[in-house]
Every structure is written in structure tokens, then in C-alpha cells.
Design a protein around this motif. Sequence first.
Motif, mmCIF file in Angstrom:
data_model
loop_
_atom_site.group_PDB
_atom_site.id
_atom_site.type_symbol
_atom_site.label_atom_id
_atom_site.label_comp_id
_atom_site.label_asym_id
_atom_site.label_seq_id
_atom_site.Cartn_x
_atom_site.Cartn_y
_atom_site.Cartn_z
ATOM 1 N N SER A 112 0.951 -32.141 -20.433
ATOM 2 C CA SER A 112 0.096 -31.157 -20.462
ATOM 3 C C SER A 112 0.722 -29.732 -20.579
ATOM 4 O O SER A 112 0.114 -28.940 -21.208
ATOM 5 C CB SER A 112 -0.843 -31.226 -19.153
ATOM 6 N N THR A 113 1.676 -29.492 -19.699
ATOM 7 C CA THR A 113 2.266 -28.282 -19.920
ATOM 8 C C THR A 113 3.039 -27.947 -21.096
ATOM 9 O O THR A 113 2.883 -26.853 -21.511
ATOM 10 C CB THR A 113 3.302 -28.174 -18.726
ATOM 11 N N TYR A 114 3.507 -29.025 -21.770
ATOM 12 C CA TYR A 114 3.906 -28.691 -23.230
ATOM 13 C C TYR A 114 3.128 -28.409 -24.421
ATOM 14 O O TYR A 114 3.216 -27.744 -25.153
ATOM 15 C CB TYR A 114 5.167 -30.085 -23.509
ATOM 16 N N ILE A 115 2.285 -29.461 -24.178
ATOM 17 C CA ILE A 115 1.096 -29.244 -25.111
ATOM 18 C C ILE A 115 0.472 -27.819 -25.170
ATOM 19 O O ILE A 115 0.137 -27.522 -26.220
ATOM 20 C CB ILE A 115 -0.177 -30.401 -25.138
ATOM 21 N N LEU A 116 0.311 -27.409 -23.977
ATOM 22 C CA LEU A 116 -0.353 -26.126 -23.937
ATOM 23 C C LEU A 116 0.343 -24.973 -24.838
ATOM 24 O O LEU A 116 -0.338 -23.893 -25.076
ATOM 25 C CB LEU A 116 -0.406 -25.492 -22.459
ATOM 26 N N LYS A 117 1.952 -25.200 -25.011
ATOM 27 C CA LYS A 117 2.462 -24.097 -26.236
ATOM 28 C C LYS A 117 1.672 -24.299 -27.447
ATOM 29 O O LYS A 117 1.705 -23.235 -28.245
ATOM 30 C CB LYS A 117 3.945 -24.879 -26.417
ATOM 31 N N SER A 145 -9.131 -26.779 -25.595
ATOM 32 C CA SER A 145 -8.991 -28.105 -26.110
ATOM 33 C C SER A 145 -8.532 -29.222 -25.262
ATOM 34 O O SER A 145 -8.780 -30.169 -25.253
ATOM 35 C CB SER A 145 -8.171 -28.131 -27.548
ATOM 36 N N LEU A 146 -7.700 -28.824 -24.408
ATOM 37 C CA LEU A 146 -6.854 -29.631 -23.511
ATOM 38 C C LEU A 146 -7.678 -30.091 -22.624
ATOM 39 O O LEU A 146 -7.804 -31.208 -21.941
ATOM 40 C CB LEU A 146 -5.615 -28.917 -22.911
ATOM 41 N N THR A 147 -8.600 -29.183 -21.981
ATOM 42 C CA THR A 147 -9.537 -29.586 -20.967
ATOM 43 C C THR A 147 -10.644 -30.422 -21.515
ATOM 44 O O THR A 147 -10.956 -31.433 -20.847
ATOM 45 C CB THR A 147 -10.377 -28.306 -20.087
#
Length: 97
Positions: A42-47, A53-55
Motif C-alpha cells: 500500500s505504501t509503495y503503490i501510493l507513489k 483509488s487505493l481506498t
Amino acid sequence: MPVINSLSHISLKYGTTRQKKISKLLFLLIGYSGFIVVTVLSTYILKFIELKSLTTVLALNYIFVLFFASVLLKEKLNLNIYIGTIFILLGVVVFNL
């Protein structure tokens, strides 16, 4: 990510119901390891994507947990669960419009 997170939840629940200490520890370890993997992903994808979109993707965790619980743990689903699932799916759709 929702699949890994959901399987982690199922692994934890299954691990807490085991009688043998070795298998209990194994399932608990798998469950907590899955949570760590999801947190790092999750932390990596937030880049690369917006938080919105993540939520939305993470809201699908509830759907996957229900599916895996009914298939793997043979838990019974009732009408309230189905109605709640429909509301979650509608929320994901409306949030993405």
C-alpha cells in the motif's frame, strides 16, 4: 492487495481455532505476514496512484473476506450480509464516478 489481506484475515481466524500449537502458530504467522506485505505494498503503490483509488480498492477487502470465509471456512451468510455487500459495492461504484 485485497486478496492477500482477505486471506490474512482468514488465516488468523483459522489459526485461532486450531488445537495444535504448531499449526496455530503457523496460521497466525501467515496471517500477520500477509498484513505486513499489504502494508508495504500500500505504501509503495501510493507513489503511483491517488489515495482515492487505493481506498476504493481496499474497500473490496470486505467482499473478499466474505467470499473466502464462506468458501474456505464454510461460514453461513444471511440476508443482512448480502444487503451490506450490495451497499459496499454500490459505494465503490459511486465513489469512482
